[in-house]
Write a protein that holds these residues in place. Structure first.
Motif, PDB file in Angstrom:
ATOM      1  N   PRO A 215       3.305 -13.294 -46.670  1.00  0.00           N
ATOM      2  CA  PRO A 215       2.389 -12.505 -45.836  1.00  0.00           C
ATOM      3  C   PRO A 215       1.011 -13.164 -45.815  1.00  0.00           C
ATOM      4  N   LEU A 216       0.381 -13.161 -44.675  1.00  0.00           N
ATOM      5  CA  LEU A 216      -0.945 -13.775 -44.570  1.00  0.00           C
ATOM      6  C   LEU A 216      -1.651 -13.197 -43.341  1.00  0.00           C
TER       7      LEU A 216
ATOM      8  N   LYS B 219     -11.126 -25.560 -55.377  1.00  0.00           N
ATOM      9  CA  LYS B 219     -12.155 -24.494 -55.363  1.00  0.00           C
ATOM     10  C   LYS B 219     -12.400 -24.011 -53.929  1.00  0.00           C
ATOM     11  N   VAL B 220     -12.334 -24.929 -52.975  1.00  0.00           N
ATOM     12  CA  VAL B 220     -12.512 -24.540 -51.562  1.00  0.00           C
ATOM     13  C   VAL B 220     -11.264 -23.786 -51.096  1.00  0.00           C
ATOM     14  N   VAL B 221     -10.099 -24.305 -51.448  1.00  0.00           N
ATOM     15  CA  VAL B 221      -8.829 -23.677 -51.029  1.00  0.00           C
ATOM     16  C   VAL B 221      -8.802 -22.211 -51.471  1.00  0.00           C
ATOM     17  N   ALA B 222      -9.287 -21.960 -52.682  1.00  0.00           N
ATOM     18  CA  ALA B 222      -9.220 -20.601 -53.254  1.00  0.00           C
ATOM     19  C   ALA B 222     -10.090 -19.601 -52.506  1.00  0.00           C
ATOM     20  N   GLN B 223     -11.039 -20.103 -51.704  1.00  0.00           N
ATOM     21  CA  GLN B 223     -11.978 -19.168 -51.042  1.00  0.00           C
ATOM     22  C   GLN B 223     -11.484 -18.663 -49.685  1.00  0.00           C
ATOM     23  N   HIS B 224     -10.287 -19.067 -49.289  1.00  0.00           N
ATOM     24  CA  HIS B 224      -9.821 -18.663 -47.954  1.00  0.00           C
ATOM     25  C   HIS B 224      -8.419 -18.085 -48.065  1.00  0.00           C
ATOM     26  N   HIS B 225      -8.169 -17.018 -47.294  1.00  0.00           N
ATOM     27  CA  HIS B 225      -6.834 -16.421 -47.340  1.00  0.00           C
ATOM     28  C   HIS B 225      -6.505 -15.828 -45.963  1.00  0.00           C
TER      29      HIS B 225
ATOM     30  N   THR C 169     -10.792 -10.572 -34.990  1.00  0.00           N
ATOM     31  CA  THR C 169      -9.779  -9.529 -35.151  1.00  0.00           C
ATOM     32  C   THR C 169      -8.899  -9.940 -36.320  1.00  0.00           C
ATOM     33  N   LYS C 170      -8.266  -8.941 -36.936  1.00  0.00           N
ATOM     34  CA  LYS C 170      -7.434  -9.236 -38.113  1.00  0.00           C
ATOM     35  C   LYS C 170      -6.168  -8.389 -38.044  1.00  0.00           C
ATOM     36  N   MET C 171      -5.044  -9.039 -38.326  1.00  0.00           N
ATOM     37  CA  MET C 171      -3.767  -8.331 -38.452  1.00  0.00           C
ATOM     38  C   MET C 171      -3.189  -8.706 -39.812  1.00  0.00           C
ATOM     39  N   ASP C 172      -3.004  -7.723 -40.659  1.00  0.00           N
ATOM     40  CA  ASP C 172      -2.484  -8.029 -41.992  1.00  0.00           C
ATOM     41  C   ASP C 172      -0.995  -8.330 -41.988  1.00  0.00           C
ATOM     42  N   SER C 173      -0.333  -8.055 -40.868  1.00  0.00           N
ATOM     43  CA  SER C 173       1.120  -8.275 -40.842  1.00  0.00           C
ATOM     44  C   SER C 173       1.511  -9.697 -40.444  1.00  0.00           C
ATOM     45  N   GLY C 174       0.539 -10.623 -40.436  1.00  0.00           N
ATOM     46  CA  GLY C 174       0.853 -12.016 -40.102  1.00  0.00           C
ATOM     47  C   GLY C 174       1.619 -12.712 -41.224  1.00  0.00           C
TER      48      GLY C 174
END
Ligand code: FAD
Length: 497
Positions: free
Chosen positions: A113-114, A277-283, A174-179
């Motif tokens: 999930p993303l 450290k950069v990777v960890a800041q994005h989700h 916009t954001k959809m949590d079901s991606g």
């Protein structure tokens, strides 16, 4: 010359996600059929379906702005987004069936999930996004979509993108949590592992060189094996799932449906972050707007990816021009695909798409620093040393004559099949792997109409929404979403109804 010869019911050319999906569907529908696969590379899922060669977006039109257009009256047309979303729901149902039936295991190895997000800047685009959100969130397929133009909220959603942003321009998302993020390479390999257990013969390092019809209406393939000798194999039905390599094989089959079609190759390149450290800041997967003149598939996006149980961060894809039809293809692929029957179509496309070709060549020439400038539109303080370049897969877009004119470039996928259903090819690559199940069902419907009645109950068992338009059955959307999310381990999926 080898005299090895076989006869089988079905031959699948290519071991990518499309052949993997068709083979798996057919084994469920007709378990007794003999299926043989020929792949020119040493293993499955090495070309476009490989996890590093595509963006891994489970395309459900939750974030891709190119599936929704503003109409002249200012309203937003979401019809294409509905089709793309429905196709993805079909894939999710089939994958869930495979997991529930223990035919494949550990769904987290291929789907995670993303949140899917769209991000725009500037007053005009923010107004567009808001209108788009208002239209989409009313539709049951897109319920649960959130919108914000509040920098504080956006900082919560996408800190890496909002941090150190100095521009005062309006910004919204916009954001959809079901991606989802889908590892199509892992899924392809899982499906071929499963097919092996069902007695499907899979031959790697076997390159299909020619396809000819035999007197009895079957097809004979001329195949070069690993030691360079030639084999001949016959089948009643052939699927050309060669990805970019499908067009030349379709042309060799000589079927009239394959005439007057050309291919336009577009290469891709990602930037990959090497700083954990950069990777960890994005989700999230955050899709922006395509640049003027850019083809729709080169919309820039900043994506969290899950590959080999590790979180990665990719930006791109940057489009480019290469005459190869496969990443492992030849510089003569494009010129070799020009035949007397498609010469005028290709010339017309060439004349019409000079701008696109120029754009792609310019993109190809971009220095790393120029690419970093584009990345800094997403991550304002991105540092060059944190990012490496990665060559992605090759796409071959279909060129054909349409009511819109001679030599029109198509950006979708297309099934081309013989009138008698004995051979079919898949051309094009967008939305691509996400729609593999719907597209392979289309192959089945076109090529095996005589079996459809008998197969329908099994198809409905695998894909409960088969034959229905989900958008007209909101209760079914809820049911399917809840059950597929549970089976596929997409636990973070918010209940959307
Ligand atoms: C940059 C990029 C980003 C993408 N992003 C996404 C995304 O985010 N989401 C999405 O859903 N889709 C995406 N796609 C599209 C997706 O990757 C493709 O649609 C999909 O992988 C195509 O699968 P396939 O099985 O048709 O082809 P492939 O995976 O390319 O497989 C074809 C196989 O056929 C073999 N082959 C070819 N010719 C022969 C021959 N003559 N004999 C034997 N074997 C042969 C090849 O070696 C290869 O293994 C992207 C594609 C690219 C390039």
């Amino acid at each position: 010359m080898s005299n090895r010869q076989t006869e089988t019911d079905v031959i699948l050319i290519g071991a990518g996600i499309m052949s993997a999906t068709l083979g798996t569907l057919l084994k469920e529908l007709a378990p007794d059929w003999k299926i043989t696969v020929f792949e020119k590379l040493a293993s499955a899922g090495e070309e476009s379906s490989n996890e590093w060669n595509n963006a891994g977006t489970g395309h459900a039109a939750l974030c891709e702005l190119n599936y929704t257009a503003e109409k002249p009256d200012g309203s937003i047309d979401i019809s294409k987004a509905i089709v793309v979303n429905e196709h993805f729901q079909v894939s999710m149902q089939f994958w869930s069936y495979l997991v529930n039936s223990n035919l494949i295991r550990n769904p987290q190895d291929f789907i995670m999930p993303l949140p899917h997000m769209s991000l725009v800047q500037g007053e005009k685009d923010v107004a567009f996004l808001k209108k788009r959100f208002e239209t989409m969130s009313k539709n049951p397929l897109f319920q649960g979509m959130e919108f914000s133009d509040d920098p504080k909220k956006l900082m919560e959603w996408i800190p890496l993108i909002m941090k150190d942003r100095t521009s005062n321009e309006p910004i919204a998302a916009t954001k959809m949590d079901s991606g989802t993020d889908v590892n199509f390479g892992a899924l392809t390999r899982m499906l071929f592992e499963h097919l092996k257990t069902k007695n499907v013969d899979i031959h790697y390092k076997h390159s299909v060189d020619d396809i000819k019809r035999t007197g009895d209406g079957a097809w004979e393939l001329k195949i070069k094996n690993a030691s360079g000798t030639v084999e001949r194999h016959k089948a009643k039905f052939v699927f050309i799932g060669g990805g970019g390599g499908s067009l030349p094989l379709l042309q060799k089959s000589g079927i009239p449906e394959g005439k007057h079609i050309g291919g336009f190759p577009i290469s891709g390149l990602f930037m990959v972050c090497n700083n954990p450290k950069v990777v960890a800041q994005h989700h999230a997967k955050v899709y922006g707007k395509a640049k003027v003149g850019a083809p729709p598939m080169s919309v820039p996006h900043l994506d969290t990816r899950f590959i080999d149980n590790k979180k990665s961060l990719l930006f791109g894809p940057f489009a480019g021009f290469s005459p190869k039809f496969l990443k492992t293809g030849s510089m003569f692929d494009l010129i070799g695909s020009v035949k007397p029957n498609n010469l005028l179509t290709m010339l017309a496309a060439g004349a019409k798409n000079l701008g696109l070709t120029k754009y792609l060549i310019q993109q190809l020439m971009l220095s790393k620093e120029k690419r970093m400038e584009e990345l800094r539109e997403f991550i304002p303080n991105a540092k060059s040393e944190d990012w490496d370049m990665l060559v992605a897969g090759q796409r071959v877009q279909v060129i054909k004559d349409t009511p819109a004119g001679k030599g029109t470039l198509q950006f979708g996928t297309e099934v081309v099949s013989a009138a008698d259903g004995s051979i079919a090819a898949l051309l094009g690559a967008s939305p691509g792997a996400s729609t593999a199940v719907s597209v392979m069902l289309e192959v089945i419907e076109k090529c095996f109409p005589q079996h459809l009645k008998a197969w329908e109950p099994k198809i409905k068992e695998m894909i409960p929404s088969f034959g229905l338009q989900l958008v007209e059955h909101p209760e079914l959307i809820h049911e399917i979403r809840t059950s597929t999310a549970r089976t596929l381990g997409l636990k973070k999926l918010k209940s959307v109804m």
